[in-house]
Design an enzyme around this catalytic site. Structure first.
Site, short mmCIF file in Angstrom:
data_model
loop_
_atom_site.label_atom_id
_atom_site.label_comp_id
_atom_site.label_asym_id
_atom_site.label_seq_id
_atom_site.Cartn_x
_atom_site.Cartn_y
_atom_site.Cartn_z
N LYS A 34 0.84 -1.21 0.00
CA LYS A 34 0.00 0.00 0.00
C LYS A 34 0.87 1.26 0.00
O LYS A 34 2.08 1.18 0.27
CB LYS A 34 -0.89 -0.03 1.24
CG LYS A 34 -0.10 -0.03 2.52
CD LYS A 34 -0.89 -0.62 3.66
CE LYS A 34 -0.09 -0.46 4.95
NZ LYS A 34 -0.66 -1.21 6.06
N ARG A 131 -9.75 -0.44 15.15
CA ARG A 131 -9.78 0.37 13.94
C ARG A 131 -10.94 -0.14 13.07
O ARG A 131 -11.94 0.51 12.96
CB ARG A 131 -8.43 0.27 13.23
CG ARG A 131 -8.32 1.14 12.00
CD ARG A 131 -6.90 1.20 11.46
NE ARG A 131 -6.40 -0.09 10.99
CZ ARG A 131 -5.18 -0.26 10.47
NH1 ARG A 131 -4.34 0.75 10.38
NH2 ARG A 131 -4.80 -1.45 10.05
N HIS A 160 -5.08 -7.63 13.43
CA HIS A 160 -3.91 -6.75 13.30
C HIS A 160 -3.44 -6.32 14.68
O HIS A 160 -4.26 -5.97 15.54
CB HIS A 160 -4.31 -5.53 12.45
CG HIS A 160 -3.16 -4.68 12.01
ND1 HIS A 160 -2.03 -5.19 11.41
CD2 HIS A 160 -2.99 -3.34 12.04
CE1 HIS A 160 -1.21 -4.20 11.11
NE2 HIS A 160 -1.76 -3.06 11.48
N ARG A 209 2.25 -10.84 7.27
CA ARG A 209 2.12 -9.64 6.42
C ARG A 209 3.19 -8.60 6.77
O ARG A 209 2.87 -7.48 7.11
CB ARG A 209 0.74 -8.99 6.60
CG ARG A 209 -0.46 -9.93 6.51
CD ARG A 209 -1.77 -9.13 6.63
NE ARG A 209 -1.86 -8.37 7.86
CZ ARG A 209 -2.45 -8.79 8.99
NH1 ARG A 209 -3.05 -9.97 9.04
NH2 ARG A 209 -2.48 -8.02 10.06
N TYR A 249 14.31 31.85 2.73
CA TYR A 249 13.16 32.60 3.27
C TYR A 249 13.31 32.86 4.76
O TYR A 249 13.59 31.94 5.53
CB TYR A 249 11.87 31.80 3.06
CG TYR A 249 11.45 31.67 1.61
CD1 TYR A 249 11.17 32.78 0.83
CD2 TYR A 249 11.32 30.40 1.04
CE1 TYR A 249 10.77 32.63 -0.49
CE2 TYR A 249 10.92 30.25 -0.28
CZ TYR A 249 10.65 31.38 -1.04
OH TYR A 249 10.24 31.23 -2.34
N CYS A 296 12.97 25.17 0.84
CA CYS A 296 11.97 25.78 -0.05
C CYS A 296 11.12 24.68 -0.69
O CYS A 296 11.34 23.50 -0.44
CB CYS A 296 12.66 26.59 -1.13
SG CYS A 296 13.85 27.80 -0.49
N ASP A 298 11.11 23.72 -3.82
CA ASP A 298 11.82 22.94 -4.84
C ASP A 298 13.33 22.84 -4.63
O ASP A 298 14.00 22.18 -5.42
CB ASP A 298 11.60 23.59 -6.22
CG ASP A 298 10.15 23.98 -6.43
OD1 ASP A 298 9.29 23.08 -6.33
OD2 ASP A 298 9.88 25.18 -6.65
#
Ligand SMILES: *Cc1c(COP(=O)(O)O)cnc(C)c1O
Length: 365
Positions: A34, A131, A160, A209, A249, A296, A298
């Site tokens: 997942k 859950r 689980h 799992r 910044y 930042c 990027d």
């Protein structure tokens, strides 16, 4: 090519699968993939895992299962998350096994089923995670009831763990007891995540799992299990700044003396967390350098002091370079979070590159 990439060392990934296999013996091996296979790339990892002999893949959502099927992955796939009524036809069409976590969900399937193949379902039992999932008594009552329904066949039953990251946890023992005391039914029983697989072999039952463990970050190392994920980039810019000059910044960092600053083309827009501003480290030429100033969207800046660094040099943000390493755990603890969240934060803008040899040896240090 994009100057920032995630490198997946496939031989190491296969070694991890082999080591887990050895650890679990004859138990079936389900690999949860997942959230883009914990950032490693859903379909590529699904394909490798299937080829390496994993018995089953698991995903959280229908959409992830469809992506795997569209990538021609044919091994059984289990959708773990609670299903919605408008997904039932697709679950059947794409041959996905799925969880039934309440009587209500079972009845939805019965209503929506239009004949043909039976749905292959896993009963989800809540033994303490709180859950999703039914109480053991409810699960057994439902099992007996659906035994003569045409629309579904119970192929698995699972639960689980909530607290299996350490050995000898009394709550884990309670969960194991609650699960194993249930009446035996002819279905695959599965309970263990990575923590359970490593620390509670008595709970391996018919299938395990373990996902984080397979990616090399188990709560305890077993065999040759090691990370196969690296985050890399290349120096895109270089400048010299004077004492007292601020960087990025808000000028949250001011140079103590004349120094050299390298810019790396990765930022929070790629999922490299802004919380690492003035905290994180980067490896260049086999040495550790601090990230300075605010990260930042990027780009980010690194203070390389008086060292020689050139545009185009490889920068490692997670992984090894020369004799140095920045571990995922180190990054996660600097961000005050867990390795899972860091892995899942890297988004689609960063390409995943799959290598057949460990290329970290190829770069100068
Ligand atoms: C994600 C998940 C796992 C895998 O957990 P790890 O801690 O990564 O091993 C196992 N079972 C279920 C139900 C999950 O949702």
């Amino acid at each position: 090519m994009h100057p920032t990439w995630i490198e997946i060392d496939l031989p190491q990934f296969r070694k991890n699968i082999a080591a887990v296999r050895k650890w679990i013996g004859k138990t079936l091996y389900c690999l949860p993939v997942k959230a883009n296979a914990y950032g490693h790339g859903l379909c590529a990892i699904g394909r490798e895992a299937a080829a390496a002999g994993v018995d089953m893949l698991a995903v959280a959502h229908l959409q992830e299962g469809i992506q795997l099927r569209n990538a021609r992955i044919a091994i059984p796939i289990l959708v773990l998350g609670a299903i919605h009524e408008d997904q039932i036809q697709s679950l059947i069409e794409y041959d996905l096994e799925f969880s039934i976590s309440s009587r209500f969900k079972a009845e939805l399937v019965r209503e929506k089923w239009r004949g043909g193949k039976k749905c292959r379902i896993h009963l989800e039992v809540d033994t303490g995670m709180k859950r999703t999932g039914m109480r053991p008594e409810t699960a057994m009552a439902l099992y007996r009831e659906i035994a003569d329904w045409d629309c579904m066949e119970v192929v698995g039953i699972y639960s689980h763990f909530a607290t299996a990251d350490a050995p000898n946890d009394p709550f884990v023992k309670k969960q194991i007891e609650a699960f194993t005391q249930m009446e035996r039914i002819p279905a695959i029983r599965h309970l263990c995540n990575s923590g359970g697989t490593v620390f509670y072999p008595e709970a391996h039952l018919d299938m395990v799992r373990p996902s984080l463990l397979t990616f090399g970050y188990g709560p305890k190392s077993i065999g040759e299990v090691a990370p196969c994920f690296s985050l890399k980039s290349k120096v895109s810019y270089f400048k010299v700044i004077e004492a007292g000059e601020g960087i990025s910044y808000g000028h949250t960092y001011k140079a103590a003396g004349k120094t050299r600053i390298a810019t790396i083309p990765i930022g929070y827009g790629d999922g490299y967390r802004r919380a690492l501003s003035n905290k994180g480290m980067v490896l260049i030429r086999g040495r550790r350098f601090p990230i300075v100033g605010n990260i930042c969207m990027d780009q980010l800046m690194v203070d390389v002091g008086q060292n020689e660094v050139y545009v185009g040099d490889e920068a490692v943000l997670i992984g090894k370079q020369g004799n140095e390493e920045i571990s995922l755990h180190e990054i996660a603890s600097l961000c005050d979070t867990i390795p899972y969240e860091v892995l899942c934060s890297f988004n689609e803008r960063i390409p995943r590159i799959y290598t057949e040899t460990d290329s970290s040896d190829l770069y100068p240090s």
